[in-house]
Each structure stands twice: as structure tokens, then as C-alpha cells.
Enzyme design. Structure first.
Site, short mmCIF file in Angstrom:
data_model
loop_
_atom_site.label_atom_id
_atom_site.label_comp_id
_atom_site.label_asym_id
_atom_site.label_seq_id
_atom_site.Cartn_x
_atom_site.Cartn_y
_atom_site.Cartn_z
CG HIS A 1 38.46 35.31 41.40
ND1 HIS A 1 37.66 36.50 41.71
CD2 HIS A 1 37.55 34.96 40.40
CE1 HIS A 1 36.60 36.71 41.16
NE2 HIS A 1 36.53 35.97 40.48
CB CYS A 2 36.52 30.06 43.26
SG CYS A 2 35.88 28.48 42.88
N PRO A 3 36.32 30.66 39.85
CG PRO A 3 37.17 29.57 38.06
CD PRO A 3 37.43 30.02 39.32
CG ASN B 1 31.06 35.28 38.94
OD1 ASN B 1 32.13 35.75 38.92
ND2 ASN B 1 30.04 36.04 38.60
#
Ligand SMILES: [Zn+2]
Ligand SMILES: [Zn+2]
EC number: 2.3.1.225
Length: 366
Positions: free
Chosen positions: A155-157, A160
């Protein structure tokens, strides 16, 4: 699970906060455009030829960067198809059964015809309590999105969004184009950066943009090149980030290269068969995201006796420790007839975006 009360307000606030890194990158990109195109090229460059070449090349890279970034952010992650969801009767049965062997028996029966080759660490069928489905191979539950994501990478901030089967190619191109963008800026800004320190630039505000632009481009080049290099290695080995941390467990045991089909096929699985689409953020990955060919199907008592299939040892010499066995029909079909992958590769699921430490977003399997 109806969204009401203070819990849902908090969730909504969190969802707004998750966009902060994306807004930060967008503002930085906007400023870099102003600093490079206006302050460096138009205001500071005196040679018209250099100005034109730099502006054309810059806009090309800028467009590719924004396009791939956009696609990574707004491509919804894919969720497991209907066949992986339990039927109403099966769910009821599961609720009645206590945890343990009887519970597993229900899942084993439900998974009988599904193309599933991986197991939990304890050898059980991978089941998501939250989504009430049998997890396809390489699928993981993302605690930020609160959904099972097909071939979840992390999950890549910064985007998003969950990086998984539906947008992994876009994510790779985003890394590649952002790296090229930074390297190009650093290379063409270097001589003006040197002039800044030798007092060769006129005393205007442009000189500060030129200085900060070089620092930012050089800094991002370093971090992006290591991240891009790491993902190139992952693609070449056909691993996701999660699988690099925890090797997939097959029925015959853990195998860190269980999905690797060799460099060329691993590349094609992500980028597709048509080379003209490789550099464009257009979906061209092979497969449906629910099942993946693996060269390592060991003799398994649950498998029906296999028809004449492929010999795995000829396909993947790396995995010599496992005896070569014929593949199940559906898998050998996946391995040999890659044309069929593309036919059912367009169904998109739904997903929600969020942010957290990528290493912590995968829920534990027991
Ligand atoms: Zn789930
Ligand atoms: Zn996620």
C-alpha cells in the site's frame, strides 16, 4: 458495518489526511515546472537552441511522469472474483463449525475447483475472515483499503492507493519516468548550479529556483534510483514486495521463486506481449490476477491424476530441489497459451484508497 457515528467521521477524516502526500508531490511538481520551464529555460538560458531542446525534452518527460502518476493513483485495485467468495450456505456452515479441522474441511471443499496453489504457513487454505472469501494466490488483505487486493504489492502512501495487479505496471513506469525527470533536470541544471556558486548568474530570484531545483532533483534521483532498481529486481524474479519479505508457501513447502518463469516471461507477465505498450501507462499485464502459472506443482494427493502436461524442470532450472511433476491442466494451459491470459484481463474491481506503512498493511495469516 454501516458507516455512522464517530467511527465513520474519524474514518472520513483519515481518508482526507491520506491525500496529503499526493498533494505534497503535486505541489512539488507544480513548483518544479515553474522553476525549470520559466525560471531556468525562459529567463536564464541565453542560447535559443538549448532553450528549445530543453523545453521539448522536459515537456515530454513531464507528460509521461504525470500520466503514469495519475494512472497509479486512480486505477482501482482489483478484488477477487465471485468464484472466490463463499456461498451463503458455506458461510453458515463456517459460522457453525468451530475453528480447526472441521473449519478447514469446509474451506477445502469450497476451494476444490479453484486454481489455488498457495497455503498459509500452517498449510491451511488462505481465507479472509473480513471479506469472507478464499484468497487467490498472491492476493492479500490490505488493512488500509480494508479489501483483499489481487497480487498485492504494497500500500503506497505516495499514490494513496494499493499497488497490485491492476496498477503495478503503472507504478513501475511512474518510478521510471520520475527518475528520468529528476536526472534530466539535474543534468541540464548542473552548469547553472555551478554558476550560482561562482557568482556567474544575475542577481534575480531565478538563481534561487535554479539552486533549489538542483538540490531537489539530485536528492530524489538518489532515492528513486534505489527504489526503481529494487522493483526491477522484483519483476525479474516475479516477486511482489510482500513476497520478498515473506516467501509464498505452496502445498509442497515454502518457495521464494515459486512464481518465477524465467526473466523473459516474468517481464511479459507485468508488461504484456506487445512491446509497443511497454513504455506507456496503458494496462497490458497478462492474466486475470486471480491465478498465476507456477512451474512448481508437486505431486499432490488432492490433485486428480494429471494429463500429459509440461515438465517443470525444463521450464525453471532454478528450482531443482523440487521433483519435476506434470502441471494441472489449467496451469499448463496458462503456461503455454499466454494468448488466453489477455482475453479475461480487463475486469476491474472496486477498491478504496488509504495510507500506512506498506510493510504493515498486509494482515497476518494463521
Ligand atoms: Zn480481505
Ligand atoms: Zn491498500
Amino acid at each position: 458495518m454501516a458507516p455512522s457515528g464517530p467511527g465513520s467521521v474519524r474514518r472520513r477524516c483519515r481518508r482526507v489526511l491520506y491525500w496529503i502526500p499526493v498533494v505534497f508531490i503535486s505541489l512539488l511538481l507544480g513548483w518544479s515546472y515553474y522553476a525549470y520551464a520559466i525560471q531556468l529555460c525562459i529567463v536564464s538560458m541565453e542560447n535559443i537552441g538549448e532553450q528549445v531542446v530543453c523545453l521539448i525534452a522536459y515537456h515530454l518527460l513531464f507528460a509521461m511522469f504525470v500520466w503514469s502518476y495519475w494512472k497509479t493513483i486512480f486505477t482501482l485495485p482489483m478484488n477477487p472474483s465471485k468464484e472466490f467468495h463463499l456461498s451463503y450456505a458455506e458461510k453458515e456452515l463456517l459460522e457453525r463449525e468451530p475453528r480447526g479441522e472441521a473449519h478447514q474441511e469446509v474451506l477445502r471443499r469450497a476451494a476444490k475447483d479453484l486454481p489455488i496453489y498457495t497455503r498459509t504457513m500452517s498449510g491451511a487454505i488462505r481465507y479472509c475472515d473480513r471479506c469472507q472469501l478464499i484468497k487467490p494466490d498472491r492476493c492479500h488483505h490490505c488493512s488500509v483499503c480494508d479489501k483483499c487486493i489481487l497480487k498485492m504489492d504494497h500500500h503506497c502512501p505516495w499514490v494513496n492507493n494499493c499497488v497490485g495487479f491492476s496498477n503495478y505496471k503503472f507504478f513501475l513506469l511512474f518510478l521510471a519516468y520520475s527518475l528520468l525527470y529528476c536526472l534530466f533536470i539535474a543534468a541540464t541544471d548542473l552548469q547553472y548550479f555551478i554558476k550560482f556558486w561562482t557568482n556567474g548568474l544575475p542577481d534575480t530570484q531565478a538563481k534561487f529556483h535554479i539552486m533549489f531545483l538542483f538540490f531537489a532533483a539530485a536528492m530524489f534521483s538518489v532515492s528513486l534510483s534505489s527504489l526503481f532498481g529494487y522493483h526491477c529486481w522484483l519483476v525479474s524474479k516475479n516477486k511482489s514486495t510482500l513476497e520478498a519479505f515473506r516467501s509464498p508457501v505452496f502445498r509442497h513447502g515454502t518457495d521464494k521463486n515459486g512464481f518465477s518463469l524465467g526473466f523473459g516471461k516474468n517481464m511479459r507477465q507485468v508488461f504484456g506481449d506487445e512491446k509497443r505498450y511497454w513504455l506507456l501507462p496503458i494496462f497490458s499485464s497478462l492474466g486475470d490476477g486471480c491465478s498465476f502459472p507456477t512451474c512448481l506443482v508437486n505431486q499432490d494427493p488432492e490433485q486428480p491424476s494429471t494429463p500429459a502436461g509440461l515438465n517443470s524442470s525444463s521450464k525453471n532450472p532454478e528450482n531443482h530441489q523440487f521433483p519435476a511433476k506434470p502441471l494441472r491442466e489449467s496451469q499448463s494451459h496458462l503456461l503455454t497459451d499466454s494468448q488466453s491470459w489477455t482475453e479475461n484481463s480487463t475486469s476491474l474491481g472496486k477498491g478504496k484508497a488509504g495510507m500506512s506503512n506498506p510493510a504493515l498493511t498486509m494482515e497476518n495469516e494463521t
